[in-house]
Write a protein that holds these residues in place. Structure first.
Motif, PDB file in Angstrom:
ATOM      1  N   ARG A  23      56.156  16.915 106.484  1.00  0.00           N
ATOM      2  CA  ARG A  23      56.324  18.009 107.443  1.00  0.00           C
ATOM      3  C   ARG A  23      57.603  18.788 107.137  1.00  0.00           C
ATOM      4  O   ARG A  23      57.605  20.020 107.156  1.00  0.00           O
ATOM      5  N   ASN A  24      58.683  18.064 106.837  1.00  0.00           N
ATOM      6  CA  ASN A  24      59.945  18.734 106.512  1.00  0.00           C
ATOM      7  C   ASN A  24      59.825  19.557 105.240  1.00  0.00           C
ATOM      8  O   ASN A  24      60.369  20.665 105.160  1.00  0.00           O
ATOM      9  N   LEU A  25      59.107  19.011 104.260  1.00  0.00           N
ATOM     10  CA  LEU A  25      58.924  19.730 103.000  1.00  0.00           C
ATOM     11  C   LEU A  25      58.145  21.030 103.228  1.00  0.00           C
ATOM     12  O   LEU A  25      58.513  22.087 102.716  1.00  0.00           O
ATOM     13  N   VAL A  26      57.106  20.948 104.029  1.00  0.00           N
ATOM     14  CA  VAL A  26      56.319  22.141 104.345  1.00  0.00           C
ATOM     15  C   VAL A  26      57.180  23.158 105.083  1.00  0.00           C
ATOM     16  O   VAL A  26      57.159  24.350 104.773  1.00  0.00           O
ATOM     17  N   ALA A  27      57.968  22.685 106.044  1.00  0.00           N
ATOM     18  CA  ALA A  27      58.828  23.590 106.810  1.00  0.00           C
ATOM     19  C   ALA A  27      59.867  24.262 105.915  1.00  0.00           C
ATOM     20  O   ALA A  27      60.095  25.470 106.025  1.00  0.00           O
ATOM     21  N   GLN A  28      60.474  23.492 105.007  1.00  0.00           N
ATOM     22  CA  GLN A  28      61.473  24.060 104.094  1.00  0.00           C
ATOM     23  C   GLN A  28      60.837  25.067 103.152  1.00  0.00           C
ATOM     24  O   GLN A  28      61.418  26.125 102.888  1.00  0.00           O
ATOM     25  N   THR A  29      59.653  24.745 102.650  1.00  0.00           N
ATOM     26  CA  THR A  29      58.965  25.652 101.733  1.00  0.00           C
ATOM     27  C   THR A  29      58.622  26.953 102.447  1.00  0.00           C
ATOM     28  O   THR A  29      58.854  28.046 101.921  1.00  0.00           O
ATOM     29  N   TYR A  30      58.109  26.855 103.674  1.00  0.00           N
ATOM     30  CA  TYR A  30      57.766  28.041 104.455  1.00  0.00           C
ATOM     31  C   TYR A  30      59.009  28.885 104.705  1.00  0.00           C
ATOM     32  O   TYR A  30      58.998  30.104 104.545  1.00  0.00           O
ATOM     33  N   HIS A  31      60.106  28.206 105.071  1.00  0.00           N
ATOM     34  CA  HIS A  31      61.355  28.904 105.342  1.00  0.00           C
ATOM     35  C   HIS A  31      61.851  29.621 104.088  1.00  0.00           C
ATOM     36  O   HIS A  31      62.269  30.781 104.146  1.00  0.00           O
ATOM     37  N   SER A  32      61.788  28.953 102.945  1.00  0.00           N
ATOM     38  CA  SER A  32      62.227  29.551 101.685  1.00  0.00           C
ATOM     39  C   SER A  32      61.366  30.765 101.329  1.00  0.00           C
ATOM     40  O   SER A  32      61.894  31.807 100.920  1.00  0.00           O
ATOM     41  N   LEU A  33      60.058  30.620 101.478  1.00  0.00           N
ATOM     42  CA  LEU A  33      59.159  31.721 101.125  1.00  0.00           C
ATOM     43  C   LEU A  33      59.377  32.925 102.035  1.00  0.00           C
ATOM     44  O   LEU A  33      59.366  34.069 101.567  1.00  0.00           O
ATOM     45  N   THR A  34      59.588  32.687 103.319  1.00  0.00           N
ATOM     46  CA  THR A  34      59.821  33.818 104.225  1.00  0.00           C
ATOM     47  C   THR A  34      61.164  34.474 103.906  1.00  0.00           C
ATOM     48  O   THR A  34      61.289  35.691 103.987  1.00  0.00           O
ATOM     49  N   ASN A  35      62.158  33.654 103.529  1.00  0.00           N
ATOM     50  CA  ASN A  35      63.454  34.213 103.123  1.00  0.00           C
ATOM     51  C   ASN A  35      63.302  35.108 101.906  1.00  0.00           C
ATOM     52  O   ASN A  35      63.828  36.215 101.866  1.00  0.00           O
ATOM     53  N   ILE A  36      62.576  34.608 100.906  1.00  0.00           N
ATOM     54  CA  ILE A  36      62.369  35.374  99.669  1.00  0.00           C
ATOM     55  C   ILE A  36      61.614  36.664  99.970  1.00  0.00           C
ATOM     56  O   ILE A  36      61.992  37.744  99.493  1.00  0.00           O
ATOM     57  N   ALA A  37      60.572  36.564 100.783  1.00  0.00           N
ATOM     58  CA  ALA A  37      59.781  37.749 101.120  1.00  0.00           C
ATOM     59  C   ALA A  37      60.631  38.780 101.853  1.00  0.00           C
ATOM     60  O   ALA A  37      60.560  39.978 101.576  1.00  0.00           O
ATOM     61  N   THR A  38      61.478  38.311 102.772  1.00  0.00           N
ATOM     62  CA  THR A  38      62.347  39.226 103.530  1.00  0.00           C
ATOM     63  C   THR A  38      63.340  39.904 102.598  1.00  0.00           C
ATOM     64  O   THR A  38      63.544  41.118 102.674  1.00  0.00           O
ATOM     65  N   GLN A  39      63.951  39.135 101.717  1.00  0.00           N
ATOM     66  CA  GLN A  39      64.926  39.709 100.778  1.00  0.00           C
ATOM     67  C   GLN A  39      64.258  40.718  99.852  1.00  0.00           C
ATOM     68  O   GLN A  39      64.820  41.797  99.599  1.00  0.00           O
ATOM     69  N   LEU A  40      63.075  40.392  99.348  1.00  0.00           N
ATOM     70  CA  LEU A  40      62.369  41.323  98.480  1.00  0.00           C
ATOM     71  C   LEU A  40      62.043  42.615  99.223  1.00  0.00           C
ATOM     72  O   LEU A  40      62.216  43.710  98.693  1.00  0.00           O
ATOM     73  N   TYR A  41      61.586  42.465 100.452  1.00  0.00           N
ATOM     74  CA  TYR A  41      61.225  43.638 101.254  1.00  0.00           C
ATOM     75  C   TYR A  41      62.422  44.574 101.410  1.00  0.00           C
ATOM     76  O   TYR A  41      62.332  45.774 101.172  1.00  0.00           O
ATOM     77  N   PHE A  42      63.580  43.994 101.784  1.00  0.00           N
ATOM     78  CA  PHE A  42      64.751  44.832 102.021  1.00  0.00           C
ATOM     79  C   PHE A  42      65.370  45.341 100.721  1.00  0.00           C
ATOM     80  O   PHE A  42      65.975  46.412 100.706  1.00  0.00           O
TER      81      PHE A  42
END
Length: 50
Positions: A23-42
Motif C-alpha cells: 500500500r505504501n509503495l502504491v501511495a508513493q508511486t502515485y504521489h511521485s507520478l502526480t508530482n512529475i505530471a504537475t511539474q511537467l504541466y507547469f
C-alpha cells in the motif's frame, strides 16, 4: 490436526506487513507520478503560450 495459534498469528502479521508495504509503495508511486505530471504541466505551459 489444528495449526498452532502462534504460527497463525505470525503468518497473519507477516501478511499484514506485506500488505502495508504494498500500500505504501502504491501511495508513493502515485504521489511521485502526480508530482512529475504537475511539474511537467507547469514547465511546459509557458512553451505552449508562445
Amino acid at each position: 490436526m489444528l495449526a498452532d495459534p502462534a504460527d497463525l498469528f505470525v503468518e497473519l502479521s507477516c501478511s499484514l506487513q506485506v500488505l502495508r508495504l504494498a500500500r505504501n509503495l502504491v501511495a508513493q508511486t502515485y504521489h511521485s507520478l502526480t508530482n512529475i505530471a504537475t511539474q511537467l504541466y507547469f514547465n511546459l505551459q509557458p512553451l505552449a503560450g508562445e
